[in-house]
Design an enzyme around this catalytic site. Structure first.
Site, PDB file in Angstrom:
ATOM      1  N   LYS A 188       0.837  -1.214   0.000  1.00 53.02           N
ATOM      2  CA  LYS A 188       0.000   0.000   0.000  1.00 53.02           C
ATOM      3  C   LYS A 188       0.870   1.262   0.000  1.00 53.02           C
ATOM      4  O   LYS A 188       0.669   2.176  -0.790  1.00 53.02           O
ATOM      5  CB  LYS A 188      -0.928   0.014   1.234  1.00 53.02           C
ATOM      6  N   ARG A 228     -10.306   0.187   8.313  1.00 54.26           N
ATOM      7  CA  ARG A 228      -9.706  -1.101   8.623  1.00 54.26           C
ATOM      8  C   ARG A 228     -10.696  -2.079   9.219  1.00 54.26           C
ATOM      9  O   ARG A 228     -10.340  -3.186   9.588  1.00 54.26           O
ATOM     10  CB  ARG A 228      -8.585  -0.885   9.624  1.00 54.26           C
ATOM     11  N   ARG A 269      11.696  -5.117   5.487  1.00 53.41           N
ATOM     12  CA  ARG A 269      11.435  -3.707   5.135  1.00 53.41           C
ATOM     13  C   ARG A 269      12.323  -2.757   5.938  1.00 53.41           C
ATOM     14  O   ARG A 269      12.566  -2.938   7.118  1.00 53.41           O
ATOM     15  CB  ARG A 269       9.973  -3.364   5.394  1.00 53.41           C
ATOM     16  N   ARG A 318      10.804  -0.610  11.325  1.00 53.31           N
ATOM     17  CA  ARG A 318       9.664  -0.285  12.175  1.00 53.31           C
ATOM     18  C   ARG A 318       9.589  -1.224  13.367  1.00 53.31           C
ATOM     19  O   ARG A 318       9.867  -2.414  13.241  1.00 53.31           O
ATOM     20  CB  ARG A 318       8.363  -0.407  11.356  1.00 53.31           C
ATOM     21  N   ARG A 370      -0.752  -8.956  13.316  1.00 49.74           N
ATOM     22  CA  ARG A 370      -1.289  -7.998  12.329  1.00 49.74           C
ATOM     23  C   ARG A 370      -2.036  -8.738  11.217  1.00 49.74           C
ATOM     24  O   ARG A 370      -3.078  -8.279  10.745  1.00 49.74           O
ATOM     25  CB  ARG A 370      -0.156  -7.161  11.736  1.00 49.74           C
TER      26      ARG A 370
HETATM   27  P1  AP5 Z   1       4.792  -1.555   1.939  1.00 50.53           P
HETATM   28  O1  AP5 Z   1       4.445  -0.804   0.696  1.00 50.53           O
HETATM   29  O2  AP5 Z   1       5.472  -0.826   3.028  1.00 50.53           O
HETATM   30  O3  AP5 Z   1       3.484  -2.340   2.464  1.00 50.53           O
HETATM   31  P2  AP5 Z   1       2.177  -1.831   3.208  1.00 50.53           P
HETATM   32  O4  AP5 Z   1       1.017  -2.472   2.527  1.00 50.53           O
HETATM   33  O5  AP5 Z   1       2.173  -0.346   3.314  1.00 50.53           O
HETATM   34  O6  AP5 Z   1       2.365  -2.557   4.606  1.00 50.53           O
HETATM   35  P3  AP5 Z   1       2.264  -2.002   6.092  1.00 50.53           P
HETATM   36  O7  AP5 Z   1       3.030  -2.972   6.935  1.00 50.53           O
HETATM   37  O8  AP5 Z   1       2.623  -0.563   6.170  1.00 50.53           O
HETATM   38  O9  AP5 Z   1       0.735  -2.173   6.344  1.00 50.53           O
HETATM   39  P4  AP5 Z   1       0.046  -2.204   7.695  1.00 50.53           P
HETATM   40  O10 AP5 Z   1      -1.367  -2.107   7.255  1.00 50.53           O
HETATM   41  O11 AP5 Z   1       0.371  -3.363   8.554  1.00 50.53           O
HETATM   42  O12 AP5 Z   1       0.678  -0.955   8.489  1.00 50.53           O
HETATM   43  P5  AP5 Z   1       0.106   0.479   8.848  1.00 50.53           P
HETATM   44  O13 AP5 Z   1       1.261   1.407   8.914  1.00 50.53           O
HETATM   45  O14 AP5 Z   1      -1.050   0.840   7.994  1.00 50.53           O
HETATM   46  O15 AP5 Z   1       5.682  -2.810   1.492  1.00 50.53           O
HETATM   47  C1  AP5 Z   1       6.148  -3.763   2.439  1.00 50.53           C
HETATM   48  C2  AP5 Z   1       7.519  -4.294   2.020  1.00 50.53           C
HETATM   49  O16 AP5 Z   1       7.399  -5.009   0.800  1.00 50.53           O
HETATM   50  C3  AP5 Z   1       8.587  -3.210   1.772  1.00 50.53           C
HETATM   51  O17 AP5 Z   1       9.826  -3.734   2.146  1.00 50.53           O
HETATM   52  C4  AP5 Z   1       8.518  -2.988   0.257  1.00 50.53           C
HETATM   53  O18 AP5 Z   1       9.744  -2.526  -0.255  1.00 50.53           O
HETATM   54  C5  AP5 Z   1       8.184  -4.398  -0.232  1.00 50.53           C
HETATM   55  N1  AP5 Z   1       7.351  -4.392  -1.436  1.00 50.53           N
HETATM   56  C6  AP5 Z   1       6.272  -3.594  -1.688  1.00 50.53           C
HETATM   57  N2  AP5 Z   1       5.727  -3.896  -2.881  1.00 50.53           N
HETATM   58  C7  AP5 Z   1       6.466  -4.939  -3.381  1.00 50.53           C
HETATM   59  C8  AP5 Z   1       6.384  -5.724  -4.570  1.00 50.53           C
HETATM   60  N3  AP5 Z   1       5.453  -5.496  -5.502  1.00 50.53           N
HETATM   61  N4  AP5 Z   1       7.284  -6.712  -4.743  1.00 50.53           N
HETATM   62  C9  AP5 Z   1       8.233  -6.965  -3.817  1.00 50.53           C
HETATM   63  N5  AP5 Z   1       8.375  -6.259  -2.672  1.00 50.53           N
HETATM   64  C10 AP5 Z   1       7.493  -5.263  -2.454  1.00 50.53           C
HETATM   65  O19 AP5 Z   1      -0.469   0.254  10.329  1.00 50.53           O
HETATM   66  C11 AP5 Z   1       0.375  -0.058  11.411  1.00 50.53           C
HETATM   67  C12 AP5 Z   1      -0.455  -0.167  12.688  1.00 50.53           C
HETATM   68  O20 AP5 Z   1      -1.106   1.099  12.978  1.00 50.53           O
HETATM   69  C13 AP5 Z   1      -1.599  -1.180  12.644  1.00 50.53           C
HETATM   70  O21 AP5 Z   1      -1.166  -2.504  12.946  1.00 50.53           O
HETATM   71  C14 AP5 Z   1      -2.550  -0.617  13.698  1.00 50.53           C
HETATM   72  O22 AP5 Z   1      -2.103  -0.956  15.000  1.00 50.53           O
HETATM   73  C15 AP5 Z   1      -2.408   0.897  13.530  1.00 50.53           C
HETATM   74  N6  AP5 Z   1      -3.409   1.442  12.586  1.00 50.53           N
HETATM   75  C16 AP5 Z   1      -3.155   1.985  11.367  1.00 50.53           C
HETATM   76  N7  AP5 Z   1      -4.307   2.335  10.762  1.00 50.53           N
HETATM   77  C17 AP5 Z   1      -5.313   2.026  11.636  1.00 50.53           C
HETATM   78  C18 AP5 Z   1      -6.742   2.128  11.574  1.00 50.53           C
HETATM   79  N8  AP5 Z   1      -7.364   2.604  10.474  1.00 50.53           N
HETATM   80  N9  AP5 Z   1      -7.440   1.701  12.647  1.00 50.53           N
HETATM   81  C19 AP5 Z   1      -6.828   1.218  13.745  1.00 50.53           C
HETATM   82  N10 AP5 Z   1      -5.484   1.065  13.857  1.00 50.53           N
HETATM   83  C20 AP5 Z   1      -4.736   1.463  12.805  1.00 50.53           C
HETATM   84 MG    MG Z   2       2.287   1.006   4.909  1.00 48.51          MG
END
Ligand code: AP5
Ligand code: MG
Length: 206
Positions: A13, A88, A122, A152, A163
């Site tokens: 994402k 979410r 990552r 992270r 997660r």
């Molecule tokens: P990346 O693009 O960073 O993936 P991502 O989908 O953004 O993954 P996240 O881990 O950020 O998602 P998340 O939903 O767990 O975290 P968030 O910050 O939203 O890519 C990942 C890796 O893969 C990187 O190394 C990249 O280089 C590689 N990659 C990407 N695309 C690739 C490809 N095509 N091929 C190969 N490699 C690739 O949330 C974190 C925490 O915050 C949650 O757990 C929760 O506690 C809280 N939170 C956030 N939003 C909410 C909400 N709405 N409600 C409640 N709690 C929330």
């Molecule tokens: Mg992300």
């Protein structure tokens, strides 16, 4: 155009949001990034969010919904935005429908088996860029802004399992929610390279 980026942790994402923001000039709003900035700044929201994020659980809905509702009132959100990591769960989606107009939900589909490696490998920069160790060739700074890369706190195997469980039980039902609204577009190339994924997104966005 207002877009939701849906997908499991590690689906890409953030990676795609950065590319979409560059090409389509859409504002990238990531609730995860907002929480991490608050944790870094030592705010009350940050203190509350940390315990949930460290456990791989969702931060309470009231807090998260209010943050997003407020953020969408800023002037820079007036020309279209991407929501990354929000909504979410169904409750958040219903709240969003009350204070915003969603045009499209892009669901990045990736086999769960790939996600653990992607996330644990990552490295991120404070500017929002993310990389994978396998493509960094030993670099420790961000190619975009020169900032120091770091891992992270929630990118460890134990938290990732939690997660993924949270995603499967609470977030995945949103796929049906947006399908029923006729707003779902599935990015089937999610396991391809970031450029292949982006090429499909360009086709969808036109
Ligand atoms: P990346 O693009 O960073 O993936 P991502 O989908 O953004 O993954 P996240 O881990 O950020 O998602 P998340 O939903 O767990 O975290 P968030 O910050 O939203 O890519 C990942 C890796 O893969 C990187 O190394 C990249 O280089 C590689 N990659 C990407 N695309 C690739 C490809 N095509 N091929 C190969 N490699 C690739 O949330 C974190 C925490 O915050 C949650 O757990 C929760 O506690 C809280 N939170 C956030 N939003 C909410 C909400 N709405 N409600 C409640 N709690 C929330
Ligand atoms: Mg992300």
């Amino acid at each position: 155009m207002n877009i939701i980026l849906l997908g499991a942790p590690g689906a890409g994402k953030g990676t795609q949001a950065s590319k979409i923001a560059d090409k389509y000039k859409l504002l990238h709003i990531s609730t995860g990034d907002i929480f991490r900035a608050n944790i870094k700044g030592g705010t009350e929201i940050g203190k509350l969010a940390k315990s949930y994020i460290d456990a791989g659980k969702l931060v309470p809905d009231e807090v998260t919904c209010k943050i997003v509702e407020d953020r969408l009132t800023w002037d820079d959100a007036g020309n279209g935005y991407m929501l990354d990591g929000f909504p979410r769960n169904i409750y958040q989606a219903e709240q969003l429908d009350k204070f915003a107009k969603v045009d499209l939900c892009l669901n990045i589909d990736v086999d769960e088996k790939l996600l653990m490696d992607r996330i644990c490998g990552r490295r991120v920069c404070a500017c929002g860029e993310s990389y994978h160790v396998s493509t960094l060739n030993g670099a420790t700074t961000c190619a975009k802004c020169g900032g120091e890369l770091y891992q992270r706190a929630d990118d460890n195997p134990e938290t990732v399992k939690s997660r993924l469980d949270t995603y499967n039980t609470q977030t995945a039902p949103l796929i049906d929610y947006y399908k029923k609204q006729g707003k779902l577009a599935t990015v089937t190339s999610g396991e391809g390279s970031p450029d292949e994924v982006f090429a499909q997104i360009i086709k969808i966005l036109g």
